[in-house]
Design an enzyme around this catalytic site. Structure first.
Site, PDB file in Angstrom:
ATOM      1  N   HIS A   1       0.079   5.854   0.737  1.00 51.75           N
ATOM      2  CA  HIS A   1      -0.872   6.876   1.149  1.00 51.75           C
ATOM      3  C   HIS A   1      -0.675   8.147   0.319  1.00 51.75           C
ATOM      4  O   HIS A   1       0.441   8.449  -0.110  1.00 51.75           O
ATOM      5  CB  HIS A   1      -0.698   7.197   2.630  1.00 51.75           C
TER       6      HIS A   1
ATOM      7  N   GLU B   1       2.665   8.547   8.439  1.00 54.39           N
ATOM      8  CA  GLU B   1       2.570   7.803   9.689  1.00 54.39           C
ATOM      9  C   GLU B   1       3.949   7.382  10.171  1.00 54.39           C
ATOM     10  O   GLU B   1       4.889   7.241   9.391  1.00 54.39           O
ATOM     11  CB  GLU B   1       1.679   6.570   9.532  1.00 54.39           C
TER      12      GLU B   1
ATOM     13  N   ARG C   1      -4.349   0.407  -2.060  1.00 55.93           N
ATOM     14  CA  ARG C   1      -3.787  -0.948  -1.980  1.00 55.93           C
ATOM     15  C   ARG C   1      -3.554  -1.533  -3.372  1.00 55.93           C
ATOM     16  O   ARG C   1      -4.329  -1.298  -4.293  1.00 55.93           O
ATOM     17  CB  ARG C   1      -4.735  -1.864  -1.196  1.00 55.93           C
TER      18      ARG C   1
ATOM     19  N   HIS D   1       4.685   0.319   0.998  1.00 60.21           N
ATOM     20  CA  HIS D   1       5.116  -0.425   2.170  1.00 60.21           C
ATOM     21  C   HIS D   1       4.118  -1.509   2.526  1.00 60.21           C
ATOM     22  O   HIS D   1       2.996  -1.557   2.007  1.00 60.21           O
ATOM     23  CB  HIS D   1       5.301   0.518   3.369  1.00 60.21           C
TER      24      HIS D   1
ATOM     25  N   GLN E   1       0.821  -1.209   0.000  1.00 58.66           N
ATOM     26  CA  GLN E   1       0.000   0.000   0.000  1.00 58.66           C
ATOM     27  C   GLN E   1       0.851   1.253   0.000  1.00 58.66           C
ATOM     28  O   GLN E   1       2.066   1.210   0.199  1.00 58.66           O
ATOM     29  CB  GLN E   1      -0.901   0.008   1.233  1.00 58.66           C
TER      30      GLN E   1
END
Length: 403
Positions: A96, A131, A284, A265, A94
């Site tokens: 972001h 994140e 994804r 990642h 995935q």
């Protein structure tokens, strides 16, 4: 004000049975525990259990929205989302989006009439999702970011030295070698990953799987071990080939990664604390039963090889260590009550006691913490005094924690 929070771990299939309960001192069960969400995101509302006033609203989000001044938030919501994560098996491949991509994608899917909770929704909010993850045990494993192609070639060569002779893998090695010679590593990474996710690298994927299975020596070559790990859960998934190009990293307890927008990642296994912008936008490409949107994933991924994105720890004060990504709207802190003595938060914060017992005091407010207990702290210029032992983790916004 110290406000008591609680929530129930989400039971995604990749979760580790009883692992979050075990970390927080609860009674482990056989049920998969994947993520415990602490924040105001609607995906898994955090509940308020005390004191009576905030608890009357039921959830942290409702209290902050109804009484932002009392809660110490200007917007009535938290800018960050704090999670306890436990991976018993690999998560999806995935990435972001950045802020612009998230906003555009959210508006586009709204205009298309896709419900926010629809399984095929990519953008559930208009925010980016950088994140950080901090390992809570030795051996937390992940794939993160593209590695230099020379390292990929070295791993393919190690398979040959282990006795693998496969013309498909030899041809792959030659393609990658030419990319280094031509200085087109990023372009070739994009080509190989795009082709794989589109189903055009099945021969290479199958060759990697067969090579990994054929090796009996101990320890296994690095690449063979990764392939076997992924194949155990995703025997036919193209993500097994994509993983060839990603950095494989193993964290010790307290070590951290920072995954910015565009970083491809996958967490593989282990327990950690995760902190991010309050977003649930995930694109994804494989290794998942959830919605896959290969075109959208490829549009946000950065195909730039580089080192593992470790996040350094900063010594804020005696007994206080910070994980503070540059430019992020969040930071995470580890506090040792026996050493620190006190800390201050000028913005909203969430504390989680991982080990030991502690007591927090600020003015007339007092709260006792045992392992696994969670508190929301309203901002104040008055420091919080600490007594006790163990370790407290504090998630905060950009103003952070000070001594």
């Amino acid at each position: 004000m110290f406000v008591t929070l609680t929530n129930t771990p989400r039971d995604y299939a990749w979760g580790a049975p009883g692992a979050i309960s075990a970390l927080l001192g609860g009674t482990p069960t056989a049920a998969p525990e994947a993520e415990l969400w602490l924040g105001t995101h609607a995906g898994s509302p955090t509940r308020v259990s005390a004191p009576e006033g905030p608890a009357s609203f039921g959830t942290l989000a409702k209290w902050l929205a109804a009484e932002p001044a009392a809660a110490g938030t200007e917007s009535g919501a938290l800018p960050f989302l704090f999670k306890v994560l436990a991976a018993g098996s690999p998560l999806s491949i995935q990435a972001h989006p950045n802020a612009e991509q998230a906003r555009a994608g959210f508006e586009r899917e709204n205009a298309a009439g896709i419900a926010l909770d629809a399984p095929n929704r990519n953008y559930r909010d208009p925010f980016p999702k950088p994140e950080l993850i901090v390992a809570m045990e030795d051996g937390f494993e992940a794939l993160s970011g593209f590695r230099p192609i020379a390292e990929v070639i070295a791993d393919l060569d190690e398979l040959v030295h282990a006795g693998v002779q496969d013309p498909v893998l030899h041809a792959l090695r030659e393609r990658l070698t030419r990319a280094i010679e031509a200085g087109t590593e990023g372009e070739v990474l994009a080509q190989e990953v795009s082709a794989a996710l589109g189903g055009d690298r099945e021969a290479e994927r199958a060759a990697l799987v067969a090579a990994a299975a054929s090796i009996s020596r101990v320890p296994l070559p690095h690449l063979a071990e990764t392939v076997r790990l992924l194949v155990a859960d995703y025997p036919e998934d193209s993500g097994v080939f994509v993983a060839l190009f990603l950095n494989r990293v193993t964290l010790k307890r307290g070590e951290s990664l920072y995954l910015d927008a565009g970083n491809m990642h996958a967490y593989l296994r282990g327990v950690g604390l995760e902190l991010m912008t309050a977003s649930d936008n995930v694109l994804r490409g494989g290794m998942t039963p959830k919605h896959v949107d290969i075109a959208e994933l490829l549009a946000v991924v950065r195909f730039t090889p580089g080192p593992v994105p470790f996040l350094d720890r900063d010594q804020i004060a005696p007994g206080i260590v910070g994980y503070q990504p540059a430019g992020a709207n969040f930071a995470l802190y580890r506090v040792d009550p026996e050493i620190a003595g006190s800390f201050a938060v000028s913005g909203p914060a969430i504390t989680l006691q991982i080990r030991g017992e502690a007591a927090l005091d600020r003015g007339a407010d007092h709260t006792d913490l045992v392992r696994g207990e969670i508190r929301y702290l309203t901002p104040s210029d008055t420091p919080v005094r600490i007594a006790g032992n163990g370790e407290i983790w504090i998630a905060a916004g950009p103003s952070g924690v000070t001594a």
